[in-house]
Design a protein around this motif. Structure first.
Motif, mmCIF file in Angstrom:
data_model
loop_
_atom_site.group_PDB
_atom_site.id
_atom_site.type_symbol
_atom_site.label_atom_id
_atom_site.label_comp_id
_atom_site.label_asym_id
_atom_site.label_seq_id
_atom_site.Cartn_x
_atom_site.Cartn_y
_atom_site.Cartn_z
ATOM 1 N N ILE A 202 0.853 -1.193 0.000
ATOM 2 C CA ILE A 202 0.000 0.000 0.000
ATOM 3 C C ILE A 202 0.883 1.235 0.000
ATOM 4 O O ILE A 202 1.891 1.278 0.712
ATOM 5 C CB ILE A 202 -0.889 0.027 1.268
ATOM 6 C CG1 ILE A 202 -1.582 -1.314 1.482
ATOM 7 C CG2 ILE A 202 -1.886 1.187 1.235
ATOM 8 C CD1 ILE A 202 -2.590 -1.682 0.459
ATOM 9 N N SER B 68 13.632 -0.178 10.837
ATOM 10 C CA SER B 68 12.884 -1.388 11.130
ATOM 11 C C SER B 68 11.388 -1.157 10.867
ATOM 12 O O SER B 68 10.844 -0.118 11.224
ATOM 13 C CB SER B 68 13.102 -1.742 12.602
ATOM 14 O OG SER B 68 12.454 -2.919 12.890
ATOM 15 N N GLY B 69 10.756 -2.127 10.226
ATOM 16 C CA GLY B 69 9.307 -2.055 10.017
ATOM 17 C C GLY B 69 8.850 -1.257 8.803
ATOM 18 O O GLY B 69 7.662 -0.983 8.645
ATOM 19 N N GLY C 94 9.107 -2.297 5.686
ATOM 20 C CA GLY C 94 8.675 -3.194 4.599
ATOM 21 C C GLY C 94 9.813 -3.644 3.705
ATOM 22 O O GLY C 94 9.607 -3.912 2.522
ATOM 23 N N LYS C 95 11.000 -3.797 4.278
ATOM 24 C CA LYS C 95 12.161 -4.166 3.451
ATOM 25 C C LYS C 95 11.993 -5.553 2.827
ATOM 26 O O LYS C 95 12.496 -5.817 1.761
ATOM 27 C CB LYS C 95 13.450 -4.134 4.305
ATOM 28 C CG LYS C 95 13.813 -2.721 4.740
ATOM 29 C CD LYS C 95 15.189 -2.658 5.363
ATOM 30 C CE LYS C 95 15.260 -3.296 6.729
ATOM 31 N NZ LYS C 95 14.399 -2.654 7.730
ATOM 32 N N ARG D 96 5.011 -1.491 10.956
ATOM 33 C CA ARG D 96 4.706 -2.516 11.961
ATOM 34 C C ARG D 96 3.975 -1.884 13.145
ATOM 35 O O ARG D 96 2.979 -2.411 13.638
ATOM 36 C CB ARG D 96 6.002 -3.179 12.411
ATOM 37 C CG ARG D 96 5.772 -4.389 13.283
ATOM 38 C CD ARG D 96 7.073 -5.082 13.642
ATOM 39 N NE ARG D 96 7.658 -5.798 12.526
ATOM 40 C CZ ARG D 96 8.904 -5.610 12.096
ATOM 41 N NH1 ARG D 96 9.676 -4.732 12.691
ATOM 42 N NH2 ARG D 96 9.366 -6.300 11.082
ATOM 43 N N ARG E 287 0.397 -0.777 12.173
ATOM 44 C CA ARG E 287 -0.523 -1.916 12.117
ATOM 45 C C ARG E 287 -0.923 -2.398 13.513
ATOM 46 O O ARG E 287 -2.076 -2.716 13.764
ATOM 47 C CB ARG E 287 0.106 -3.057 11.316
ATOM 48 C CG ARG E 287 -0.941 -4.007 10.767
ATOM 49 C CD ARG E 287 -0.357 -5.277 10.280
ATOM 50 N NE ARG E 287 0.547 -5.806 11.283
ATOM 51 C CZ ARG E 287 1.470 -6.723 11.054
ATOM 52 N NH1 ARG E 287 1.640 -7.178 9.850
ATOM 53 N NH2 ARG E 287 2.242 -7.169 12.024
HETATM 54 N N1 LIG Z 1 3.580 -0.936 1.836
HETATM 55 C C1 LIG Z 1 3.052 -1.811 2.689
HETATM 56 N N2 LIG Z 1 1.730 -2.045 2.669
HETATM 57 C C2 LIG Z 1 1.172 -2.885 3.570
HETATM 58 N N3 LIG Z 1 1.853 -3.524 4.518
HETATM 59 C C3 LIG Z 1 3.163 -3.333 4.575
HETATM 60 C C4 LIG Z 1 3.845 -2.489 3.650
HETATM 61 N N4 LIG Z 1 5.154 -2.495 3.940
HETATM 62 C C5 LIG Z 1 5.290 -3.314 5.004
HETATM 63 N N5 LIG Z 1 4.109 -3.818 5.378
HETATM 64 C C6 LIG Z 1 3.898 -4.704 6.531
HETATM 65 O O1 LIG Z 1 4.617 -4.135 7.638
HETATM 66 C C7 LIG Z 1 5.244 -5.155 8.418
HETATM 67 C C8 LIG Z 1 6.736 -4.877 8.538
HETATM 68 O O2 LIG Z 1 7.356 -5.112 7.282
HETATM 69 P P1 LIG Z 1 8.774 -5.874 7.157
HETATM 70 O O3 LIG Z 1 8.856 -7.024 8.100
HETATM 71 O O4 LIG Z 1 9.024 -6.105 5.720
HETATM 72 O O5 LIG Z 1 9.713 -4.708 7.699
HETATM 73 P P2 LIG Z 1 11.287 -4.666 7.728
HETATM 74 O O6 LIG Z 1 11.663 -3.361 7.184
HETATM 75 O O7 LIG Z 1 11.837 -5.887 7.081
HETATM 76 O O8 LIG Z 1 11.551 -4.702 9.307
HETATM 77 P P3 LIG Z 1 12.816 -5.331 10.096
HETATM 78 O O9 LIG Z 1 14.004 -4.511 9.710
HETATM 79 O O10 LIG Z 1 12.431 -5.131 11.531
HETATM 80 O O11 LIG Z 1 12.911 -6.771 9.695
HETATM 81 C C9 LIG Z 1 4.936 -6.465 7.717
HETATM 82 O O12 LIG Z 1 3.836 -7.048 8.376
HETATM 83 C C10 LIG Z 1 4.543 -6.055 6.307
HETATM 84 O O13 LIG Z 1 3.621 -6.955 5.737
#
Ligand SMILES: Nc1ncnc2c1ncn2[C@@H]1O[C@H](COP(=O)(O)OP(=O)(O)OP(=O)(O)O)[C@@H](O)[C@H]1O
Length: 426
Positions: free
Chosen positions: A22, A51-52, A54-55, A239, A242
């Motif tokens: 999104i 962190s969080g 969406g990487k 994160r 949500r």
């Molecule tokens: N653009 C987006 N739209 C909807 N949900 C998203 C989006 N980006 C991330 N999310 C949701 O947000 C949460 C965190 O994403 P993710 O685990 O990829 O983060 P990260 O950057 O990898 O965090 P970390 O560094 O802590 O591992 C997940 O549940 C993911 O599905």
């Protein structure tokens, strides 16, 4: 719009739909566009961002648009795997390589041959593992733990980090040559607070999902609440957003959410709210009696876990070996017992043992006692867990999301903290 740009934008929208991403922020779109561009190549990609943010979406996109799409995709959380087992997890081991290696095991690099491995939190890899990884990147070669035979694999690596790896390089914790090997192209995802337009969009999507999941009417924010949502710093990014959306969805019976209601779900101290600066509690967030008590409980739980680990090893390996391989753990739990330098593990444990009554005895009462004891224990565990979550959240907020500082303050390792963040979805 140039023809090529239009093509990419259409593809970006299609990819967002396919991966349920999104948002319309230009920096997000650019990140997805870059992922599409590098996907058909074997270029190494480093995904960066807090962190969080969406990487994890980026390596999934890259894998599914690459020629490796029919191969395996394996996501590895380098921060969540204990140091002692990470080499074996990644590269496999031979039978007998270490105690407990009862059979030969394939590692992720063998399993994912022809596919993609996503190394999340790559900065957490121990230096010895970094050497092995460098070798795979340079010539596709690796050696199983306990073996001398070189094996070949053809894996694409996408790595990610939410910390500045240059700091780790400066401190000698991350190899510079590995960093450059992993980072031919860098894809950066913006923090949520820089995606102002997307915040409400994401929130609406989450509350709609939760309304569906919990079979409740969706929430609606009034204008002031929307403003607060957009001004808030969201240090935990998507994160955290949500989590807040889920809490409000479940707990609020009135589905029209005002500014005050929303505010009550957001942390009020620390760095999350730009406009609220709290000077009073700067010195220590663990200064009140209640907090000290929680800290003691937290330490006790950590000691208990250590004890469990020791007991398990004692059962497996016998007492002398346990003392040899766990000197630090023993020191941590028992302290320096000057008069008592050797701990006698053979001694009978001095714990009260509940003896079950005979059936002829007061069977019912005894049975109830057991039930009661079990319930209390479960409640206690839940309560303790809740406190643990509170303390971790508080410490992370206080330390502006810096895990190292929070772990130091909580008296646990960074790795343990990392696992707890994942376990409790913080
Ligand atoms: N653009 C987006 N739209 C909807 N949900 C998203 C989006 N980006 C991330 N999310 C949701 O947000 C949460 C965190 O994403 P993710 O685990 O990829 O983060 P990260 O950057 O990898 O965090 P970390 O560094 O802590 O591992 C997940 O549940 C993911 O599905």
């Amino acid at each position: 719009m140039a023809k090529e740009t239009k093509f990419y934008m259409e593809t970006v929208q299609a990819i967002k739909q396919r991966f349920e991403i999104i948002g319309n922020d230009p920096k997000l779109n650019r990140a997805i566009e870059k992922a599409i561009q590098v996907a058909p190549t074997d270029i190494s990609v480093m995904v960066t961002g807090e962190s969080g943010v969406g990487k994890e979406n980026i390596p999934r996109i890259i894998h599914s648009l690459s020629h490796r799409k029919h191969g395996k995709y394996i996501a590895v959380n380098c921060g969540a795997i204990p140091e002692g087992t990470i080499d074996s997890e990644l590269f496999g081991h031979e039978k007998g390589a270490f105690t407990g290696a009862t059979s030969t095991r394939e590692g992720y690099f063998e399993v994912a041959d022809g596919g993609t491995i996503f190394l999340d939190e790559v900065g957490e890899l121990p230096l010895t593992t970094q050497v092995r990884l460098l070798r795979v990147l340079e010539n596709g070669e690796f050696i199983k733990v306990g073996s001398s035979q070189v094996q070949k694999t053809n894996v694409r690596i996408v790595a990610a980090t939410n910390v500045n790896l240059f700091n780790a390089i400066e401190k000698g914790k991350f190899r510079e040559d590995l960093y450059y090997r992993l980072t031919t192209v860098e894809i950066t995802l913006p923090p949520l607070r820089e995606r102002n337009e997307d915040i409400h969009l994401l929130f609406r999507k989450f509350v709609a999902d939760f309304a569906h999941k919990y079979k409740m009417p969706p929430l609606k924010l009034d204008d002031d609440a929307v403003q607060l949502l957009q001004k808030f710093r969201w240090n935990g990014n998507i994160r955290q957003l949500r989590n807040v959306a889920e809490q409000i969805s479940v707990l609020e019976t009135n589905r029209d959410i005002t500014l005050a209601t929303l505010q009550s779900y957001l942390p009020t101290e620390g760095s999350n709210l730009p406009s609220v600066i709290n000077d009073k509690k700067k010195e220590s967030d663990f200064s009140t009696e209640r907090d000290i008590l929680y800290k003691v409980l937290f330490d006790m739980k950590s000691d208990l876990n250590d004890l469990k680990k020791l007991t398990l090893e004692l059962m497996k390996n016998g007492s002398s070996k346990v003392q040899d391989i766990n000197p630090n753990l023993i020191q941590k739990i028992y302290g320096s017992q000057e008069n008592d330098s050797e701990i006698d593990f053979e001694e009978e444990p001095r714990t009260a043992v509940m003896t079950p009554a005979t059936r002829e005895d007061n069977y019912q009462i005894q049975d109830d006692n057991y039930l009661f004891a079990e319930t209390i224990e479960e409640e206690e565990i839940l309560r303790l867990e809740q406190k643990e979550i509170e303390m971790i959240k508080k410490s992370l907020e206080k330390n502006k999301g810096k895990r190292k500082a929070a772990a130091d303050e909580l008296g646990i390792s960074e790795r343990t903290l990392y696992r707890k963040i994942k376990q409790f979805d913080l």
